[in-house]
Design a protein around this motif. Structure first.
Motif, PDB file in Angstrom:
ATOM      1  N   GLN A 125      -0.521   3.750   4.001  1.00  0.00           N
ATOM      2  CA  GLN A 125       0.803   3.535   3.426  1.00  0.00           C
ATOM      3  C   GLN A 125       0.839   2.435   2.381  1.00  0.00           C
ATOM      4  OE1 GLN A 125       3.589   1.990   6.312  1.00  0.00           O
ATOM      5  NE2 GLN A 125       1.963   1.055   7.553  1.00  0.00           N
ATOM      6  N   TYR A 126      -0.099   1.512   2.433  1.00  0.00           N
ATOM      7  CA  TYR A 126      -0.112   0.407   1.478  1.00  0.00           C
ATOM      8  C   TYR A 126      -1.163   0.661   0.402  1.00  0.00           C
ATOM      9  CZ  TYR A 126       2.328  -1.889   5.340  1.00  0.00           C
ATOM     10  OH  TYR A 126       3.205  -2.181   6.348  1.00  0.00           O
ATOM     11  N   GLU A 127      -0.825   0.307  -0.829  1.00  0.00           N
ATOM     12  CA  GLU A 127      -1.790   0.395  -1.922  1.00  0.00           C
ATOM     13  C   GLU A 127      -2.787  -0.748  -1.864  1.00  0.00           C
ATOM     14  OE1 GLU A 127      -0.634   0.622  -5.907  1.00  0.00           O
ATOM     15  OE2 GLU A 127      -0.003   2.717  -5.817  1.00  0.00           O
ATOM     16  N   SER A 128      -3.965  -0.492  -2.409  1.00  0.00           N
ATOM     17  CA  SER A 128      -4.927  -1.587  -2.566  1.00  0.00           C
ATOM     18  C   SER A 128      -4.397  -2.576  -3.597  1.00  0.00           C
ATOM     19  CB  SER A 128      -6.288  -1.044  -3.002  1.00  0.00           C
ATOM     20  OG  SER A 128      -6.812  -0.165  -2.037  1.00  0.00           O
ATOM     21  N   TYR A 129      -4.637  -3.843  -3.345  1.00  0.00           N
ATOM     22  CA  TYR A 129      -4.094  -4.885  -4.220  1.00  0.00           C
ATOM     23  C   TYR A 129      -4.984  -6.116  -4.152  1.00  0.00           C
ATOM     24  CZ  TYR A 129      -0.889  -8.431  -6.022  1.00  0.00           C
ATOM     25  OH  TYR A 129      -0.321  -9.448  -6.745  1.00  0.00           O
ATOM     26  N   ARG A 130      -5.167  -6.738  -5.317  1.00  0.00           N
ATOM     27  CA  ARG A 130      -5.881  -8.004  -5.408  1.00  0.00           C
ATOM     28  C   ARG A 130      -5.053  -8.969  -6.222  1.00  0.00           C
ATOM     29  NH1 ARG A 130     -12.308  -6.560  -6.557  1.00  0.00           N
ATOM     30  NH2 ARG A 130     -12.744  -5.653  -4.492  1.00  0.00           N
ATOM     31  N   GLY A 131      -4.613 -10.039  -5.591  1.00  0.00           N
ATOM     32  CA  GLY A 131      -3.794 -11.026  -6.275  1.00  0.00           C
ATOM     33  C   GLY A 131      -4.250 -12.437  -5.958  1.00  0.00           C
ATOM     34  N   SER A 280       4.885 -10.240  -0.534  1.00  0.00           N
ATOM     35  CA  SER A 280       5.654  -9.367  -1.426  1.00  0.00           C
ATOM     36  C   SER A 280       5.276  -9.692  -2.863  1.00  0.00           C
ATOM     37  CB  SER A 280       7.160  -9.546  -1.213  1.00  0.00           C
ATOM     38  OG  SER A 280       7.548 -10.873  -1.480  1.00  0.00           O
ATOM     39  N   VAL A 281       5.486  -8.710  -3.739  1.00  0.00           N
ATOM     40  CA  VAL A 281       5.173  -8.857  -5.163  1.00  0.00           C
ATOM     41  C   VAL A 281       6.390  -8.410  -5.962  1.00  0.00           C
ATOM     42  CG1 VAL A 281       3.643  -8.197  -7.054  1.00  0.00           C
ATOM     43  CG2 VAL A 281       2.727  -8.453  -4.753  1.00  0.00           C
TER      44      VAL A 281
END
Length: 438
Positions: A125-131, A280-281
């Protein structure tokens, strides 16, 4: 002795390789599994296979022992993991997805073993993300369990992208900005909407209602704000991911500056309201004005970014429109010379034929103009597309009439000249020769 023991324990007893099969969507498209390039913390580019929610992840694990040796193990398994890791808790990820498949029972390996696996319709359900504050990652972890020799663990990361529902367009965003107690600067800016997809373009305009400050230039920024934690322990960090100069020089009162910022070249992600209750973004459009003394005035407006469903034909990017140009009309061919026998008929019907030819030429020109305009996506004034179609139909009917006329003339020639009717008897006292004799 210690060095020898350490070498025996630290030696890798086998190598692990993983090969993925294309997903159902990639197979239906007739190609291989798509990949994506992602930058890591060291600005190094990594290439990963790309999947989406509800995809089936399958493949084959190949375990190869050291040639000439036997490798004992207590079982081989593969895990599909989804993790959220915060920068403040580095090294302690939070797992929101964990699936396990046993590939082989305890035993010995003397040759290479090929072990197939499959995870059907995985809910990611969650996208891959790098922050900067957090990251979401998915990986396949192969474990060859061993005793005192130590287990062999190999991770294979992959990337996940999901599409969201298209939010309603909503009304345009209108805001005002006033600087100074005595109204030194008063501007009004407007954006066409508040939600954009990854390949979209931000459109808007800025009106200068009052200018009493010497401005030097104006910029438009897209800022990403990451928030991790909750309550008093929440931490926020902002970074500028896009910057575009939209004005250079001092504006005057009543001037209007257009805004056109394409989102395609920038590394953006969808807006995340709450990922596993951890972070959160959010994204903001930041309007920055700089005066001659390098003082900065800014106004922010939050926007929503989403990833559009690419399979929807209504949301595919439209083809580039061709430049507007005049339609090139093909000159009408010169009609062949009429035969002497058909000359009287042509002379009798010359006016009708000339009028029909002119009408056909006008209809053909209108039809050609309508076709060119329709092909280019332009609208002709006064509904030229329908006018061209009607004119084309009229020209075709007139052309059929013109083609029917030579056939009628030829048929008349084959039958011969029409029979002459008997003349009325001449009046009394008049000579039939017309010479005045009775």
């Amino acid at each position: 002795m210690n060095k020898l023991f350490g070498g025996l324990v630290g030696a890798t007893p086998c190598t692990v390789q993983l090969e993925l099969r294309p997903s159902a969507g990639a197979t239906a498209a007739g190609g291989s599994q798509p990949t994506v390039t992602v930058k890591n913390k060291r600005d190094e580019v990594e290439t990963m296979p790309l999947f989406a929610n509800k995809d089936t992840i399958s493949g084959e694990v190949k375990v190869t022992p050291i040639p000439g040796r036997r490798t004992e193990h207590q079982g081989i398994r593969i895990q599909l993991l989804g993790e959220v890791e915060l920068a403040s808790e580095r090294g302690h990820p939070h797992q929101f997805l964990s699936l396990v498949r046993d590939l082989a029972p305890p035993g010995d390996l003397t040759t290479q073993a090929s072990l197939p696996f499959e995870f059907g319709s995985v809910e990611m359900q969650y996208e891959s993300y790098r922050g900067a504050q957090a990251q979401v990652r998915y990986l396949l972890r192969v474990t060859v369990a061993r005793g005192m020799g130590g287990s062999v663990v190999k991770d294979h990361a992959f990337w996940v992208r999901n599409t969201q529902e298209v939010p309603p367009p909503g009304p345009p965003i209108k805001m005002e900005m006033e600087v100074g107690i005595e109204d030194c600067l008063h501007i009004e800016f407007e954006y066409d909407r508040g939600a954009y997809h990854m390949q979209d373009t931000v459109l808007g305009r800025i009106h200068f209602l009052l200018v009493r400050i010497k401005l030097k230039h104006m910029e438009l920024e897209i800022r990403r704000r990451e928030t991790s934690g909750a309550g008093a322990a929440a931490k926020s960090e902002s970074e500028t991911v896009a910057k575009y100069e939209i004005m250079d020089g001092a504006p005057v009162r009543g001037e209007c500056i257009p805004i056109r910022l394409s989102l395609r070249p920038y590394d953006l992600s969808p807006s995340y309201a709450n990922v596993f209750n951890k972070f959160s973004v959010r994204y903001f459009i930041n309007l920055v004005l700089v005066d001659e003394e390098d003082r900065r005035y800014f106004k922010q407006q939050e926007i929503t970014l989403y990833r559009r469903p690419e399979e929807d034909p209504q949301l595919r990017p439209r083809a580039a429109r061709l430049p507007r140009r005049m339609p090139s009309l093909t000159p009408s061919p010169t009609p062949p010379a009429a035969s002497p026998a058909a000359a009287p008929a042509a002379g009798a019907n010359g006016g009708a034929v000339a009028a029909a030819g002119a009408a056909a030429q006008r209809g053909g020109a209108s039809a050609a103009a309508g076709e060119v305009a329709a092909a280019e996506g332009h609208l002709m004034p006064g509904g030229a597309a329908s006018v061209g179609a009607d004119a084309a139909g009229a020209a075709a009917a007139e052309q059929r009439q013109l083609e029917a006329q030579p056939a009628a003339v030829q048929q008349q020639e084959e039958k011969g000249p029409p029979l002459a009717l008997p003349a009325e008897p001449p009046a009394t006292g008049a000579s039939p020769l017309g010479d005045g004799t009775s």
